[in-house]
Design a protein around this motif. Structure first.
Motif, PDB file in Angstrom:
ATOM      1  N   MET A 157       0.676  -1.025   0.189  1.00 50.64           N
ATOM      2  CA  MET A 157      -0.084   0.055   0.080  1.00 50.64           C
ATOM      3  C   MET A 157       0.761   1.316   0.072  1.00 50.64           C
ATOM      4  SD  MET A 157      -2.893  -0.646   2.855  1.00 50.64           S
ATOM      5  CE  MET A 157      -3.404  -2.402   3.295  1.00 50.64           C
ATOM      6  N   VAL A 158       0.774   2.327  -0.624  1.00 48.62           N
ATOM      7  CA  VAL A 158       1.460   3.271  -0.896  1.00 48.62           C
ATOM      8  C   VAL A 158       0.554   4.555  -0.676  1.00 48.62           C
ATOM      9  CG1 VAL A 158       3.007   4.768  -2.363  1.00 48.62           C
ATOM     10  CG2 VAL A 158       3.177   2.254  -2.886  1.00 48.62           C
ATOM     11  N   LEU A 159       0.779   5.429   0.344  1.00 51.50           N
ATOM     12  CA  LEU A 159       0.128   6.390   0.801  1.00 51.50           C
ATOM     13  C   LEU A 159       0.862   7.752   0.752  1.00 51.50           C
ATOM     14  CD1 LEU A 159      -2.566   6.809   2.055  1.00 51.50           C
ATOM     15  CD2 LEU A 159      -1.571   6.950   4.273  1.00 51.50           C
ATOM     16  N   GLY A 160       0.365   8.668   0.082  1.00 49.25           N
ATOM     17  CA  GLY A 160       1.143  10.033  -0.070  1.00 49.25           C
ATOM     18  C   GLY A 160      -0.011  11.191  -0.234  1.00 49.25           C
ATOM     19  N   PRO A 161       0.924  12.268  -0.330  1.00 46.93           N
ATOM     20  CA  PRO A 161      -0.172  13.622  -0.336  1.00 46.93           C
ATOM     21  C   PRO A 161      -0.967  13.787  -1.363  1.00 46.93           C
ATOM     22  CG  PRO A 161       2.111  14.250  -0.495  1.00 46.93           C
ATOM     23  CD  PRO A 161       1.968  12.608  -0.435  1.00 46.93           C
ATOM     24  N   ALA A 162      -2.008  14.384  -1.328  1.00 45.02           N
ATOM     25  CA  ALA A 162      -3.034  14.734  -2.568  1.00 45.02           C
ATOM     26  C   ALA A 162      -3.642  15.789  -2.156  1.00 45.02           C
ATOM     27  CB  ALA A 162      -3.905  13.514  -2.720  1.00 45.02           C
ATOM     28  N   ARG A 163      -4.108  16.765  -2.938  1.00 47.53           N
ATOM     29  CA  ARG A 163      -4.782  17.906  -2.695  1.00 47.53           C
ATOM     30  C   ARG A 163      -6.099  17.567  -1.881  1.00 47.53           C
ATOM     31  NH1 ARG A 163      -6.363  21.624  -7.674  1.00 47.53           N
ATOM     32  NH2 ARG A 163      -5.404  23.410  -6.362  1.00 47.53           N
ATOM     33  N   GLY A 164      -5.945  18.364  -0.705  1.00 45.29           N
ATOM     34  CA  GLY A 164      -7.113  18.152   0.249  1.00 45.29           C
ATOM     35  C   GLY A 164      -6.961  16.790   1.267  1.00 45.29           C
ATOM     36  N   GLY A 165      -5.747  16.333   1.116  1.00 43.56           N
ATOM     37  CA  GLY A 165      -5.894  14.899   1.980  1.00 43.56           C
ATOM     38  C   GLY A 165      -4.761  14.167   1.680  1.00 43.56           C
ATOM     39  N   LEU A 166      -5.087  12.653   1.705  1.00 42.15           N
ATOM     40  CA  LEU A 166      -4.185  11.483   1.013  1.00 42.15           C
ATOM     41  C   LEU A 166      -4.716  10.687  -0.141  1.00 42.15           C
ATOM     42  CD1 LEU A 166      -3.012  10.242   4.683  1.00 42.15           C
ATOM     43  CD2 LEU A 166      -1.618  11.792   3.096  1.00 42.15           C
ATOM     44  N   LYS A 185      -2.639   4.059  -3.092  1.00 45.61           N
ATOM     45  CA  LYS A 185      -2.469   3.346  -4.234  1.00 45.61           C
ATOM     46  C   LYS A 185      -2.140   1.774  -3.749  1.00 45.61           C
ATOM     47  CE  LYS A 185      -1.305   6.828  -7.420  1.00 45.61           C
ATOM     48  NZ  LYS A 185      -1.695   7.067  -8.778  1.00 45.61           N
ATOM     49  N   LEU A 186      -2.292   0.689  -4.338  1.00 43.67           N
ATOM     50  CA  LEU A 186      -2.548  -0.647  -4.227  1.00 43.67           C
ATOM     51  C   LEU A 186      -1.471  -1.258  -5.052  1.00 43.67           C
ATOM     52  CD1 LEU A 186      -5.916  -1.578  -3.161  1.00 43.67           C
ATOM     53  CD2 LEU A 186      -4.102  -1.003  -1.571  1.00 43.67           C
ATOM     54  N   LEU A 187      -0.525  -1.820  -4.774  1.00 45.02           N
ATOM     55  CA  LEU A 187       0.475  -2.840  -5.702  1.00 45.02           C
ATOM     56  C   LEU A 187       0.352  -4.242  -5.369  1.00 45.02           C
ATOM     57  CD1 LEU A 187       3.246  -0.310  -5.391  1.00 45.02           C
ATOM     58  CD2 LEU A 187       1.693  -0.387  -7.216  1.00 45.02           C
ATOM     59  N   GLY A 188       0.438  -4.915  -6.330  1.00 46.34           N
ATOM     60  CA  GLY A 188       0.420  -6.548  -6.013  1.00 46.34           C
ATOM     61  C   GLY A 188      -1.167  -6.919  -5.833  1.00 46.34           C
ATOM     62  N   LEU A 189      -2.079  -6.225  -5.840  1.00 47.60           N
ATOM     63  CA  LEU A 189      -3.330  -6.591  -5.330  1.00 47.60           C
ATOM     64  C   LEU A 189      -4.179  -6.296  -6.471  1.00 47.60           C
ATOM     65  CD1 LEU A 189      -3.723  -4.849  -1.864  1.00 47.60           C
ATOM     66  CD2 LEU A 189      -4.167  -7.349  -2.396  1.00 47.60           C
ATOM     67  N   ALA A 226      -7.242   8.370  -9.718  1.00 50.20           N
ATOM     68  CA  ALA A 226      -5.764   8.491  -8.776  1.00 50.20           C
ATOM     69  C   ALA A 226      -5.516   7.411  -7.971  1.00 50.20           C
ATOM     70  CB  ALA A 226      -5.786   9.681  -8.435  1.00 50.20           C
ATOM     71  N   GLY A 227      -6.593   6.735  -7.583  1.00 51.56           N
ATOM     72  CA  GLY A 227      -6.490   5.755  -6.346  1.00 51.56           C
ATOM     73  C   GLY A 227      -7.675   5.980  -5.388  1.00 51.56           C
ATOM     74  N   TRP A 228      -7.578   5.402  -4.041  1.00 53.57           N
ATOM     75  CA  TRP A 228      -8.499   5.919  -3.236  1.00 53.57           C
ATOM     76  C   TRP A 228      -8.209   7.055  -2.463  1.00 53.57           C
ATOM     77  CZ3 TRP A 228      -7.503   0.955  -4.677  1.00 53.57           C
ATOM     78  CH2 TRP A 228      -8.614   0.084  -5.205  1.00 53.57           C
ATOM     79  N   LEU A 229      -9.225   7.821  -2.351  1.00 54.14           N
ATOM     80  CA  LEU A 229      -8.742   9.336  -1.784  1.00 54.14           C
ATOM     81  C   LEU A 229      -9.526   9.467  -0.429  1.00 54.14           C
ATOM     82  CD1 LEU A 229      -9.591  11.687  -4.834  1.00 54.14           C
ATOM     83  CD2 LEU A 229      -7.354  11.008  -4.185  1.00 54.14           C
ATOM     84  N   LEU A 230      -8.639   9.971   0.489  1.00 54.57           N
ATOM     85  CA  LEU A 230      -8.979  10.310   1.995  1.00 54.57           C
ATOM     86  C   LEU A 230      -8.946  11.845   2.090  1.00 54.57           C
ATOM     87  CD1 LEU A 230      -9.852   9.296   4.630  1.00 54.57           C
ATOM     88  CD2 LEU A 230      -7.427   9.103   5.192  1.00 54.57           C
ATOM     89  N   GLY A 231     -10.038  12.387   2.103  1.00 57.16           N
ATOM     90  CA  GLY A 231      -9.622  14.103   2.924  1.00 57.16           C
ATOM     91  C   GLY A 231      -9.637  14.201   4.213  1.00 57.16           C
ATOM     92  N   LEU A 232      -8.811  15.052   4.424  1.00 59.06           N
ATOM     93  CA  LEU A 232      -8.478  15.404   5.691  1.00 59.06           C
ATOM     94  C   LEU A 232      -8.666  16.673   6.231  1.00 59.06           C
ATOM     95  CD1 LEU A 232      -5.216  13.471   6.111  1.00 59.06           C
ATOM     96  CD2 LEU A 232      -7.502  12.561   7.117  1.00 59.06           C
ATOM     97  N   GLU A 233      -9.532  16.837   7.115  1.00 55.19           N
ATOM     98  CA  GLU A 233     -10.238  18.316   7.377  1.00 55.19           C
ATOM     99  C   GLU A 233      -9.609  18.549   8.721  1.00 55.19           C
ATOM    100  OE1 GLU A 233     -12.923  15.899   6.902  1.00 55.19           O
ATOM    101  OE2 GLU A 233     -12.515  16.019   4.732  1.00 55.19           O
ATOM    102  N   ASN A 234      -8.505  19.286   9.078  1.00 62.80           N
ATOM    103  CA  ASN A 234      -7.704  19.586  10.149  1.00 62.80           C
ATOM    104  C   ASN A 234      -7.874  18.573  11.208  1.00 62.80           C
ATOM    105  OD1 ASN A 234      -6.995  22.079   9.226  1.00 62.80           O
ATOM    106  ND2 ASN A 234      -8.922  22.916   9.703  1.00 62.80           N
ATOM    107  N   THR A 235      -7.487  17.261  10.951  1.00 62.04           N
ATOM    108  CA  THR A 235      -7.431  16.324  12.102  1.00 62.04           C
ATOM    109  C   THR A 235      -6.706  16.228  13.105  1.00 62.04           C
ATOM    110  OG1 THR A 235      -7.780  13.757  11.859  1.00 62.04           O
ATOM    111  CG2 THR A 235      -6.148  14.740  10.321  1.00 62.04           C
ATOM    112  N   SER A 236      -6.859  15.772  13.982  1.00 58.43           N
ATOM    113  CA  SER A 236      -6.098  15.792  15.161  1.00 58.43           C
ATOM    114  C   SER A 236      -5.390  14.315  15.335  1.00 58.43           C
ATOM    115  CB  SER A 236      -6.535  16.122  16.684  1.00 58.43           C
ATOM    116  OG  SER A 236      -7.657  15.373  16.778  1.00 58.43           O
TER     117      SER A 236
END
Length: 148
Positions: free
Chosen positions: A63-72, A75-79, A109-119
């Motif tokens: 699983m590769v997780l990286g920055p995206a506009r407004g969140g993360l 992307k999945l590899l080998g699946l 682009a993959g699976w998007l996760l928006g993060l709104e000022n998360t703690s």
């Protein structure tokens, strides 16, 4: 039989019924978890997905997780993405308590996760497959500083 005796019999029947039903719940849970094994993917050292992509890998899966506009973005590899039943994200605090759970929607682009000022301090990703669930926990905060 006295009225007190009748009450005792009633409560004994209810107690036995509850004990038997909870026993069935435990057996079903064990059967379900046995049918759907979980593979934990360890995250690479120095992982800061809010700043640059990083991976969690095990065997031929990643699983590769990286920055995206407004969140993360994930992307999945080998699946085989067509066999993925769901991708679930759990935002957790530093103690491991779940703050929020979401089911992610796929995009080009993959699976998007928006993060709104998360703690949240950690992000647990679960990829639900037909025979195996893959799970990884990514850090969201470094050195006590929470990603915003």
């Amino acid at each position: 039989m006295t009225a007190t005796g009748r009450y005792w019999i009633f409560f004994v029947i209810v107690a036995v019924g509850l004990a038997l039903s909870w026993g069935q719940v435990g057996r079903k849970t064990h059967r379900v978890l046995g049918d759907q094994p979980v593979e934990w993917l360890p995250v690479e050292a120095g992982c800061v997905p809010m700043q640059s992509p990083c991976a969690a890998m095990a065997g031929t899966r990643a699983m590769v997780l990286g920055p995206a506009r407004g969140g993360l973005v994930l992307k999945l590899l080998g699946l085989d993405e067509r066999s993925v039943l769901a991708v679930e994200a759990s935002l957790m605090d530093a103690g491991g308590s779940v703050l929020q759970e979401r089911t992610l929607q796929p995009s080009a682009a993959g699976w998007l996760l928006g993060l709104e000022n998360t703690s949240a301090a950690r992000l647990r990703i679960t990829v639900v497959g037909p025979r195996l669930n893959s799970v990884a926990e990514f850090p969201l905060a470094t050195d006590g500083v929470t990603a915003r």
